[in-house]
Enzyme design. Structure first.
Site, PDB file in Angstrom:
ATOM      1  N   ASN A 299      24.825 -35.499  47.005  1.00  0.00           N
ATOM      2  CA  ASN A 299      23.712 -35.593  46.053  1.00  0.00           C
ATOM      3  C   ASN A 299      22.539 -36.260  46.759  1.00  0.00           C
ATOM      4  O   ASN A 299      22.544 -37.470  46.977  1.00  0.00           O
ATOM      5  CB  ASN A 299      24.152 -36.405  44.829  1.00  0.00           C
ATOM      6  CG  ASN A 299      23.026 -36.612  43.834  1.00  0.00           C
ATOM      7  OD1 ASN A 299      21.986 -35.967  43.903  1.00  0.00           O
ATOM      8  ND2 ASN A 299      23.239 -37.534  42.900  1.00  0.00           N
TER       9      ASN A 299
ATOM     10  N   LYS B 238      19.624 -36.695  45.629  1.00  0.00           N
ATOM     11  CA  LYS B 238      18.748 -37.388  44.677  1.00  0.00           C
ATOM     12  C   LYS B 238      17.285 -37.023  44.968  1.00  0.00           C
ATOM     13  O   LYS B 238      17.003 -35.882  45.323  1.00  0.00           O
ATOM     14  CB  LYS B 238      19.020 -38.895  44.693  1.00  0.00           C
ATOM     15  CG  LYS B 238      20.507 -39.200  44.441  1.00  0.00           C
ATOM     16  CD  LYS B 238      20.793 -40.663  44.260  1.00  0.00           C
ATOM     17  CE  LYS B 238      22.282 -40.885  44.003  1.00  0.00           C
ATOM     18  NZ  LYS B 238      22.603 -42.297  43.734  1.00  0.00           N
TER      19      LYS B 238
ATOM     20  N   HIS C 262      24.886 -37.568  35.435  1.00  0.00           N
ATOM     21  CA  HIS C 262      24.885 -38.679  36.395  1.00  0.00           C
ATOM     22  C   HIS C 262      24.398 -39.948  35.696  1.00  0.00           C
ATOM     23  O   HIS C 262      23.556 -39.903  34.808  1.00  0.00           O
ATOM     24  CB  HIS C 262      23.981 -38.340  37.582  1.00  0.00           C
ATOM     25  CG  HIS C 262      24.160 -39.257  38.737  1.00  0.00           C
ATOM     26  ND1 HIS C 262      23.586 -40.511  38.783  1.00  0.00           N
ATOM     27  CD2 HIS C 262      24.850 -39.113  39.904  1.00  0.00           C
ATOM     28  CE1 HIS C 262      23.923 -41.092  39.921  1.00  0.00           C
ATOM     29  NE2 HIS C 262      24.678 -40.277  40.619  1.00  0.00           N
TER      30      HIS C 262
ATOM     31  N   GLU D 115      22.423 -42.118  36.546  1.00  0.00           N
ATOM     32  CA  GLU D 115      20.973 -42.318  36.639  1.00  0.00           C
ATOM     33  C   GLU D 115      20.244 -41.489  35.594  1.00  0.00           C
ATOM     34  O   GLU D 115      19.143 -41.854  35.165  1.00  0.00           O
ATOM     35  CB  GLU D 115      20.510 -41.982  38.060  1.00  0.00           C
ATOM     36  CG  GLU D 115      20.996 -43.001  39.075  1.00  0.00           C
ATOM     37  CD  GLU D 115      20.992 -42.514  40.515  1.00  0.00           C
ATOM     38  OE1 GLU D 115      21.463 -43.278  41.382  1.00  0.00           O
ATOM     39  OE2 GLU D 115      20.529 -41.383  40.763  1.00  0.00           O
TER      40      GLU D 115
ATOM     41  N   GLU E 139      32.140 -42.115  38.788  1.00  0.00           N
ATOM     42  CA  GLU E 139      31.241 -42.987  39.525  1.00  0.00           C
ATOM     43  C   GLU E 139      31.052 -44.293  38.754  1.00  0.00           C
ATOM     44  O   GLU E 139      30.261 -44.344  37.813  1.00  0.00           O
ATOM     45  CB  GLU E 139      29.882 -42.314  39.718  1.00  0.00           C
ATOM     46  CG  GLU E 139      29.919 -41.085  40.596  1.00  0.00           C
ATOM     47  CD  GLU E 139      28.513 -40.681  41.033  1.00  0.00           C
ATOM     48  OE1 GLU E 139      28.298 -40.556  42.235  1.00  0.00           O
ATOM     49  OE2 GLU E 139      27.648 -40.524  40.166  1.00  0.00           O
TER      50      GLU E 139
ATOM     51  N   GLY F  26      25.284 -46.997  45.138  1.00  0.00           N
ATOM     52  CA  GLY F  26      24.210 -47.522  45.975  1.00  0.00           C
ATOM     53  C   GLY F  26      24.261 -49.010  46.234  1.00  0.00           C
ATOM     54  O   GLY F  26      23.357 -49.561  46.860  1.00  0.00           O
TER      55      GLY F  26
ATOM     56  N   SER G  75      29.165 -45.390  46.696  1.00  0.00           N
ATOM     57  CA  SER G  75      29.185 -46.014  48.020  1.00  0.00           C
ATOM     58  C   SER G  75      30.308 -45.462  48.896  1.00  0.00           C
ATOM     59  O   SER G  75      30.992 -46.215  49.605  1.00  0.00           O
ATOM     60  CB  SER G  75      29.285 -47.540  47.901  1.00  0.00           C
ATOM     61  OG  SER G  75      28.138 -48.061  47.254  1.00  0.00           O
TER      62      SER G  75
END
Length: 247
Positions: free
Chosen positions: A11, A13, A95, A97, A165, A171, A210
């Site tokens: 991904n 992003k 996701h 985010e 996730e 991250g 990560s």
């Protein structure tokens, strides 16, 4: 009962200009020997160009999100049909985010997953708990609830993946223990089988958060981990191929 075929998806992003296509070509050149399916999900601006650049290679191209509708007055949005028209084969939906930054709840994610199927795309449906939810002992309840709410009945018989996730690991450089990953993945598998029977047992459950070349082999060897959804490490071909090679 068919064992899931591993999937390693990158991904990108909101990263990547035309020059980044060279990294995708290196991935394609190095992914041919993997027993996993390999995918890259670049920004929408690169999907058509990446699809053309990787034509004939084993690497699939995917989108990072899609609108629930096929067309209409939705400025700035992209439909599943448009992604497919540009060459995408998969699409990420739900996701964290998107859930956190765009207010997407399970119902919205389910509508997007349904749209992906309608558009001929394979959805990768993301689920995961926050650090507060994990500390409160609610991780399994939250994640299995997201699975139930985010995967529509239309998924039965269609190819899809679920990506676990943990929000607090994305991250951050932090990862759950292998035991914690296995606990959640087993709970997701049980939920998928309860929802879809044998078909739910045959779809891969990816881990994301990560994932790096240094920890990929240990994570990918964990029970019910059928691949990885890779963020930052997918931007560099050498790092991403290190993860692909760990399958």
């Amino acid at each position: 009962m068919t064992a899931p075929i591993p999937l390693i998806a990158g991904n990108w992003k909101m990263n990547g200009l035309a020059a980044a296509l060279s990294e995708a070509k290196v991935v394609a050149a190095g992914a041919g020997e993997s027993r996993a399916r390999v995918a890259l999900c670049p920004p929408a601006t690169l999907i058509e160009r990446m699809s053309a650049a990787l034509a004939g290679s084993p690497v699939l191209v995917g989108g990072q999100d899609c609108h629930a509708e096929a067309s209409g007055a939705f400025t700035g949005d992209i439909s599943a049909e448009m992604l497919a028209d540009a060459g995408a084969r998969l699409v990420i939906v739900g996701h964290s985010e998107r859930r956190a930054g765009h207010g997407e709840d399970d119902a919205a994610v389910a509508a997007k997953a349904r749209a992906a199927l309608r558009g001929g795309l394979e959805p990768i449906v993301c689920v995961g708990e926050t650090l507060e939810e994990r500390k409160a002992g609610k991780a399994l309840t939250v994640v299995t609830g997201q699975v139930k709410g985010s995967l529509p009945p239309e998924m039965a018989g269609s190819a899809f993946a679920v990506a676990y996730e943990p929000v607090w690991a994305i991250g951050s450089g932090l990862t759950p223990s292998i035991a914690e990953i296995e606990e959640v993945h087993r709970a997701i598998r049980e939920t998928l089988v309860a929802m879809f029977g044998d078909h739910g047992a045959a779809q891969p459950i990816l881990y994301g958060g990560s994932v790096k070349p240094a920890n990929a082999a240990e994570i990918l060897a964990a029970a019910e981990v059928g691949g990885a959804l890779v963020g930052g490490a997918s931007l560099k071909a050498a790092d991403f191929l290190g993860i692909v090679g760990a399958v």
